[in-house]
Motif scaffolding. Structure first.
Motif, mmCIF file in Angstrom:
data_model
loop_
_atom_site.group_PDB
_atom_site.id
_atom_site.type_symbol
_atom_site.label_atom_id
_atom_site.label_comp_id
_atom_site.label_asym_id
_atom_site.label_seq_id
_atom_site.Cartn_x
_atom_site.Cartn_y
_atom_site.Cartn_z
ATOM 1 N N TYR A 66 0.828 -1.212 0.000
ATOM 2 C CA TYR A 66 0.000 0.000 0.000
ATOM 3 C C TYR A 66 0.862 1.262 0.000
ATOM 4 O O TYR A 66 0.619 2.196 -0.772
ATOM 5 C CB TYR A 66 -0.943 -0.011 1.203
ATOM 6 C CG TYR A 66 -1.726 1.270 1.346
ATOM 7 C CD1 TYR A 66 -2.561 1.707 0.318
ATOM 8 C CD2 TYR A 66 -1.625 2.051 2.493
ATOM 9 C CE1 TYR A 66 -3.268 2.884 0.426
ATOM 10 C CE2 TYR A 66 -2.325 3.227 2.612
ATOM 11 C CZ TYR A 66 -3.145 3.641 1.575
ATOM 12 O OH TYR A 66 -3.842 4.822 1.698
ATOM 13 N N GLU A 97 -5.872 13.925 -1.325
ATOM 14 C CA GLU A 97 -6.704 13.308 -0.298
ATOM 15 C C GLU A 97 -6.462 11.812 -0.371
ATOM 16 O O GLU A 97 -6.289 11.273 -1.459
ATOM 17 C CB GLU A 97 -8.193 13.576 -0.556
ATOM 18 C CG GLU A 97 -8.612 15.033 -0.488
ATOM 19 C CD GLU A 97 -8.708 15.569 0.926
ATOM 20 O OE1 GLU A 97 -8.639 14.767 1.889
ATOM 21 O OE2 GLU A 97 -8.826 16.801 1.077
ATOM 22 N N ILE A 98 -6.451 11.160 0.775
ATOM 23 C CA ILE A 98 -6.282 9.707 0.777
ATOM 24 C C ILE A 98 -7.625 9.031 0.509
ATOM 25 O O ILE A 98 -7.717 8.076 -0.249
ATOM 26 C CB ILE A 98 -5.720 9.222 2.127
ATOM 27 C CG1 ILE A 98 -4.429 9.970 2.469
ATOM 28 C CG2 ILE A 98 -5.486 7.718 2.117
ATOM 29 C CD1 ILE A 98 -3.293 9.721 1.524
ATOM 30 N N TYR A 99 -8.669 9.548 1.150
ATOM 31 C CA TYR A 99 -9.995 8.955 0.997
ATOM 32 C C TYR A 99 -10.937 9.954 0.362
ATOM 33 O O TYR A 99 -11.086 11.066 0.861
ATOM 34 C CB TYR A 99 -10.536 8.511 2.360
ATOM 35 C CG TYR A 99 -9.709 7.392 2.935
ATOM 36 C CD1 TYR A 99 -9.729 6.137 2.346
ATOM 37 C CD2 TYR A 99 -8.891 7.593 4.033
ATOM 38 C CE1 TYR A 99 -8.963 5.105 2.840
ATOM 39 C CE2 TYR A 99 -8.115 6.567 4.540
ATOM 40 C CZ TYR A 99 -8.163 5.320 3.945
ATOM 41 O OH TYR A 99 -7.403 4.307 4.435
ATOM 42 N N THR A 100 -11.557 9.554 -0.737
ATOM 43 C CA THR A 100 -12.358 10.519 -1.471
ATOM 44 C C THR A 100 -13.821 10.112 -1.604
ATOM 45 O O THR A 100 -14.566 10.753 -2.311
ATOM 46 C CB THR A 100 -11.771 10.726 -2.880
ATOM 47 O OG1 THR A 100 -11.441 9.452 -3.429
ATOM 48 C CG2 THR A 100 -10.523 11.587 -2.831
ATOM 49 N N SER A 104 -15.127 4.985 2.181
ATOM 50 C CA SER A 104 -13.755 4.789 2.657
ATOM 51 C C SER A 104 -13.410 5.742 3.802
ATOM 52 O O SER A 104 -12.599 5.412 4.662
ATOM 53 C CB SER A 104 -12.770 4.938 1.491
ATOM 54 O OG SER A 104 -12.889 6.179 0.864
ATOM 55 N N ALA B 13 -17.187 5.720 -7.684
ATOM 56 C CA ALA B 13 -15.769 5.359 -7.774
ATOM 57 C C ALA B 13 -15.604 3.979 -8.411
ATOM 58 O O ALA B 13 -14.818 3.797 -9.338
ATOM 59 C CB ALA B 13 -15.123 5.394 -6.400
ATOM 60 N N LEU B 44 -9.598 10.320 -7.503
ATOM 61 C CA LEU B 44 -9.638 9.239 -6.520
ATOM 62 C C LEU B 44 -8.444 9.348 -5.578
ATOM 63 O O LEU B 44 -7.310 9.509 -6.018
ATOM 64 C CB LEU B 44 -9.581 7.885 -7.235
ATOM 65 C CG LEU B 44 -10.781 7.513 -8.087
ATOM 66 C CD1 LEU B 44 -10.495 6.230 -8.855
ATOM 67 C CD2 LEU B 44 -12.011 7.340 -7.220
ATOM 68 N N GLY B 45 -8.719 9.249 -4.297
ATOM 69 C CA GLY B 45 -7.636 9.195 -3.322
ATOM 70 C C GLY B 45 -6.976 7.830 -3.373
ATOM 71 O O GLY B 45 -7.623 6.832 -3.705
ATOM 72 N N ALA B 46 -5.687 7.782 -3.027
ATOM 73 C CA ALA B 46 -4.959 6.515 -3.099
ATOM 74 C C ALA B 46 -5.578 5.465 -2.173
ATOM 75 O O ALA B 46 -5.654 4.288 -2.522
ATOM 76 C CB ALA B 46 -3.496 6.737 -2.759
ATOM 77 N N GLY B 47 -6.024 5.886 -1.001
ATOM 78 C CA GLY B 47 -6.618 4.950 -0.043
ATOM 79 C C GLY B 47 -7.913 4.362 -0.566
ATOM 80 O O GLY B 47 -8.159 3.160 -0.481
ATOM 81 N N THR B 48 -8.752 5.237 -1.125
ATOM 82 C CA THR B 48 -10.023 4.797 -1.693
ATOM 83 C C THR B 48 -9.785 3.838 -2.856
ATOM 84 O O THR B 48 -10.405 2.774 -2.936
ATOM 85 C CB THR B 48 -10.824 6.021 -2.178
ATOM 86 O OG1 THR B 48 -11.074 6.863 -1.054
ATOM 87 C CG2 THR B 48 -12.132 5.618 -2.812
ATOM 88 N N LEU B 49 -8.866 4.205 -3.750
ATOM 89 C CA LEU B 49 -8.593 3.378 -4.925
ATOM 90 C C LEU B 49 -8.000 2.017 -4.536
ATOM 91 O O LEU B 49 -8.424 0.975 -5.030
ATOM 92 C CB LEU B 49 -7.629 4.119 -5.862
ATOM 93 C CG LEU B 49 -7.199 3.363 -7.114
ATOM 94 C CD1 LEU B 49 -8.405 2.949 -7.949
ATOM 95 C CD2 LEU B 49 -6.252 4.200 -7.956
ATOM 96 N N TYR B 50 -7.047 2.038 -3.609
ATOM 97 C CA TYR B 50 -6.398 0.794 -3.193
ATOM 98 C C TYR B 50 -7.424 -0.160 -2.569
ATOM 99 O O TYR B 50 -7.445 -1.354 -2.864
ATOM 100 C CB TYR B 50 -5.286 1.098 -2.192
ATOM 101 C CG TYR B 50 -4.383 -0.079 -1.917
ATOM 102 C CD1 TYR B 50 -3.321 -0.368 -2.762
ATOM 103 C CD2 TYR B 50 -4.598 -0.903 -0.813
ATOM 104 C CE1 TYR B 50 -2.491 -1.442 -2.512
ATOM 105 C CE2 TYR B 50 -3.771 -1.977 -0.549
ATOM 106 C CZ TYR B 50 -2.718 -2.247 -1.402
ATOM 107 O OH TYR B 50 -1.889 -3.306 -1.149
#
Lengths: 187, 127
Positions: A66, A97-100, A104, B13, B44-50
């Motif tokens: 990750y 942003e990490i969460y969009t 999430s 998403a 898209l945020g990296a966390g959401t996409l991952y």
């Protein structure tokens, strides 16, 4: 120029806001260790900072793909602290942003609350032990104890830290409840 | 039981990620494609996409399509494709209902203004 600042945060969003505020004033955070933030001087607003609580320890095999993925998207992993990770991205690269989406974001707030509540209980347990030590030292001044002042200090510290952590956990909980309601009508 | 209970509506998403994986792409490629396709509206945020990618892999809607350890490529699978088709049909239906209803209110047609409509909120974008 390098600047070191000691600061204790319980709420990751306040911490994040502070780091971004420092960046706005030309201080870019480079590392974090035991409450000490190290900053180096740079052009104001060069970076946007984000903080995330990972599902596993940052150094574990589960987190590595990750973190690598994050770096692939142009972000930089500035520092990690157990499960906490500090990222930054050049502000000129656009939004960071990490969460969009709501789903999430709920997941992350839940993770934070589930992590913080037990830490809070742990702090209070430690405070309780120190409190008992303190009274034992007072009741029996000639016995062999941890010095009363020492116990009192850690009792107060544990109590106050526990309160701070509790409030941060509560805030995350309220946030995800609010978002869960929101999710009924929109993504 | 209504269809939506058996196979829920996809999130925006998920829909966009699946669409961009009709061509083999790596994670960052998906991010860029989604941003380009929506003209920068959806980043898209990296966390959401991952999170979405690992879930879609578990569901079997996408699969690894080569690439090296650092930049894995993904591609939509047959079940993923049918989910995309199902969702597109659902959105089509939704859009048709929406257009018809809004046209009936005189709010959303070319000649009608917003002034005489009974429901001004319907024309407002976003939230």
């Amino acid at each position: 120029m390098v600047k070191r600042v000691f600061k204790l945060f319980f709420d990751f969003e306040k911490e994040e806001a502070w780091l971004n505020d420092m960046a706005r004033h030309g201080w870019m955070m480079d590392s974090f260790f035991l409450g000490v933030y190290q900053f180096s001087e740079g052009p104001p607003e060069e970076y946007v900072y984000r903080i995330e609580l990972l599902p596993q320890a940052a150094a574990s095999a589960g987190s590595r793909p990750y973190l690598r993925f994050l770096e692939e998207t142009g972000a930089e992993v500035v520092s990690t602290w157990f499960r906490w990770a500090y990222y930054r991205k050049k502000a000129c690269d656009g939004d960071f942003e990490i969460y969009t989406d709501i789903g999430s974001r709920i997941g992350h707030y839940k993770r934070v609350a589930c992590f913080m509540y037990p830490v809070c209980v742990l702090e209070w347990c430690m405070a309780l032990i120190q409190g008992i030590n303190f009274f034992m030292a007072l009741a029996d001044p000639y016995g062999v104890h941890v010095p009363a002042g020492f116990s009192l200090f850690f009792f107060m510290f544990g109590l106050l830290a526990g309160i701070g952590i509790f409030r941060a956990a509560r805030r995350s909980q309220l946030q995800y409840r609010r978002l869960e309601r929101e999710k009924i009508i929109q993504e | 039981m209504p269809e939506s209970f058996e196979r829920g509506a996809l999130t925006e998403a998920t829909y966009l990620i699946l669409l961009s994986l009709c061509e083999a792409r790596h994670g960052y490629g998906v991010m860029q494609h989604v941003s380009d396709a929506t003209r920068g509206r959806v980043n898209l945020g990296a966390g959401t996409l991952y999170g979405a990618i690992s879930l879609l892999l578990d569901k079997g809607w996408i699969e690894a399509a080569g690439g090296d350890e650092r930049k894995k490529l993904y591609r939509v699978t047959r079940p993923g494709m049918s989910a995309l088709e199902g969702e597109t049909a659902r959105l089509d239906e939704l859009l048709a209902i929406g257009r018809e209803t809004l046209a009936g209110t005189g709010l959303n047609n070319e000649s009608g203004g917003r002034s005489n409509g009974p429901c001004p909120a319907a024309g407002r974008a976003g939230y």
